[in-house]
Design a protein around this motif. Structure first.
Motif, short mmCIF file in Angstrom:
data_model
loop_
_atom_site.label_atom_id
_atom_site.label_comp_id
_atom_site.label_asym_id
_atom_site.label_seq_id
_atom_site.Cartn_x
_atom_site.Cartn_y
_atom_site.Cartn_z
N SER A 336 -8.27 10.75 -8.41
CA SER A 336 -7.74 10.69 -7.06
C SER A 336 -8.70 11.37 -6.10
N ALA A 368 0.50 4.52 1.57
CA ALA A 368 1.52 3.83 0.77
C ALA A 368 0.97 2.55 0.15
N LEU A 370 -1.91 2.06 -1.03
CA LEU A 370 -2.71 2.43 -2.20
C LEU A 370 -1.90 3.18 -3.25
N GLY A 371 -0.62 3.42 -2.98
CA GLY A 371 0.21 4.12 -3.95
C GLY A 371 -0.04 5.61 -4.00
N GLY A 372 -0.51 6.20 -2.90
CA GLY A 372 -0.78 7.62 -2.87
C GLY A 372 0.34 8.41 -2.22
N THR A 373 0.05 9.67 -1.91
CA THR A 373 1.02 10.54 -1.26
C THR A 373 0.46 11.03 0.07
N ALA A 394 -7.03 -1.74 -5.16
CA ALA A 394 -5.76 -2.32 -4.70
C ALA A 394 -5.97 -3.79 -4.47
N GLU A 397 -4.71 -5.96 -1.23
CA GLU A 397 -4.18 -5.13 -0.16
C GLU A 397 -5.21 -4.99 0.93
#
Length: 399
Positions: A336, A368, A370-373, A394, A397
């Motif tokens: 990450s 969001a 990329l599925g991160g926080t 991604a 995307e």
């Protein structure tokens, strides 16, 4: 109050009238299926033939609205017709009742009628031949097959083709609805992406222009005004260049032009220098300062998202931060990329640019996808923006 029977279909009315008139014509000229005096003719004479004829013609009115009822009554009428001199038209109309019961009746009826008529045809062939041992006895089964099984099988084939065509039509409609839904979703997604790109590319320059123009108007100092106008001009030129690039992308429908290169983390140095020119005290921390060595090779969507997050965070700091140091830190941890931008938080007297909150929404959407926080808010005396982006591609995307 008794329920009203449905009105017969107009085609069924025509079929019933045609059958009735044809039967009356045959009856008038004296044509029957059996001559008078046969052992099976229990009800001799010409007039008894009319009763099953009229009943069967009436059953034709029910061939679509009440097919099972029409077939049951028609079967009784056919049984009555067999003990008279008989009418060929009554027999033909009965075959149509069998066909209609399979075609228009419930699924259970459509399955049972061909089986029953098939068994009757086999029984009508085997049993008479076993009793009389005459080849002519086989004709009984043939007649039953022609009158009962053949129209039933024909109705089943037509029904299967009709059901298959209906299923294909429903699938086509569902496919069209899904395609329209996908198109709508694609349009919404593209509009959101364009909104994020436009905001990220232009908001930084416009914020700097708003702040420095306010300073130039509020401070009566020629040197300060000249410096502010220089910054305004520089940000105006850069903003126009970004706008032309975006307009060029939108107008390039034929793909004749080369696609514009997306920003990468190699451009963070220039981004920070621009923020410093606009008056921010920015410190960039990436470990060693060498992106290729320290952060390694990153997926293109991650690089673009990280660049835009840092760009928007510096824009927010320019508009809202108190005087002090702004820190930009990028760290690669396992799989990450961690981004942290902190700026002084509190009241100050310098000019501010209005904000709409769209920048925070855009950053949150990018993370969001990329599925991160993502988290942004006050942290003591600082405003902190923190994001964690997974280092995975991604697929499909657009950030």
């Amino acid at each position: 109050m008794a329920p009203r029977l449905p009105r017969p279909h107009r085609d069924d009315v025509r079929i019933a009238l045609a059958g009735l008139l044809g039967g009356l014509l045959f009856w008038g000229v004296g044509l029957g299926t059996r001559p008078a005096g046969e052992p099976m003719v229990l009800w001799d004479g010409r007039w008894p033939v009319l009763l099953p004829l009229f009943v069967t013609a009436g059953c034709e009115l029910l061939r679509r609205t009440r097919p099972r009822t029409g077939l049951l009554i028609g079967t009784a009428a056919l049984a009555l017709d067999t003990v008279t001199q008989g009418s060929l038209v009554t027999l033909v109309m009965f075959t149509d009742l069998v066909y209609a019961a399979v075609l228009y009746g419930p699924p259970g009826t459509a399955r049972r009628v061909p089986r029953i008529t098939g068994l009757l045809s086999v029984a009508g062939t085997v049993v008479p031949f076993a009793i009389w041992r005459e080849p002519q006895a086989l004709l009984i089964g043939v007649v039953i097959g022609v009158v009962g099984f053949t129209p039933a099988a024909t109705g089943l084939i037509v029904r299967n083709h009709r059901d298959a065509a209906e299923s294909a039509r429903l699938r086509a409609e569902q496919t069209a609805l899904l395609a329209e839904f996908d198109r709508t979703q694609a349009v919404v997604s593209e509009r959101a992406r364009m909104a994020r790109e436009l905001h990220d590319m232009v908001a930084n320059h416009l914020s700097a222009i708003a702040i420095h123009s306010t300073a130039a108007l509020s401070i009566d100092d020629p040197d300060t005004s000249k410096q502010a106008l220089g910054v305004i001009r520089e940000n105006s030129v850069a903003g126009l260049a970004e706008m032309r690039r975006l307009i060029g992308i939108l107008r390039d429908s034929g793909g004749d032009l080369e696609p514009a290169a997306a920003p990468t983390l190699d451009g963070l140095g220039s981004l920070v220098d621009g923020a410093r020119t606009n008056g921010l005290n920015v410190t960039l921390d990436t470990g060693t300062g060498d992106f290729d060595t320290d952060l390694g090779t990153l997926p293109a969507p991650v690089e673009l998202a990280a660049y835009r997050i840092v760009q928007e965070s510096l824009t927010n700091a320019l508009k809202h931060a108190s005087p002090g140091r702004v820190t930009v830190a990028l760290t690669r941890r396992d799989c990450s990329l961690c981004i942290a931008v902190t700026s002084p938080y509190g009241d100050h007297d310098s000019p501010r640019a209005p904000g709409s909150g769209a920048g925070l929404v855009g950053m949150r959407e990018r993370v969001a996808l990329l599925g991160g926080t993502f988290a942004a808010g006050a942290d003591g005396a600082h405003w902190a923006v923190r994001a964690t982006l997974p280092l995975t591609e991604a697929e499909g995307e657009d950030l």
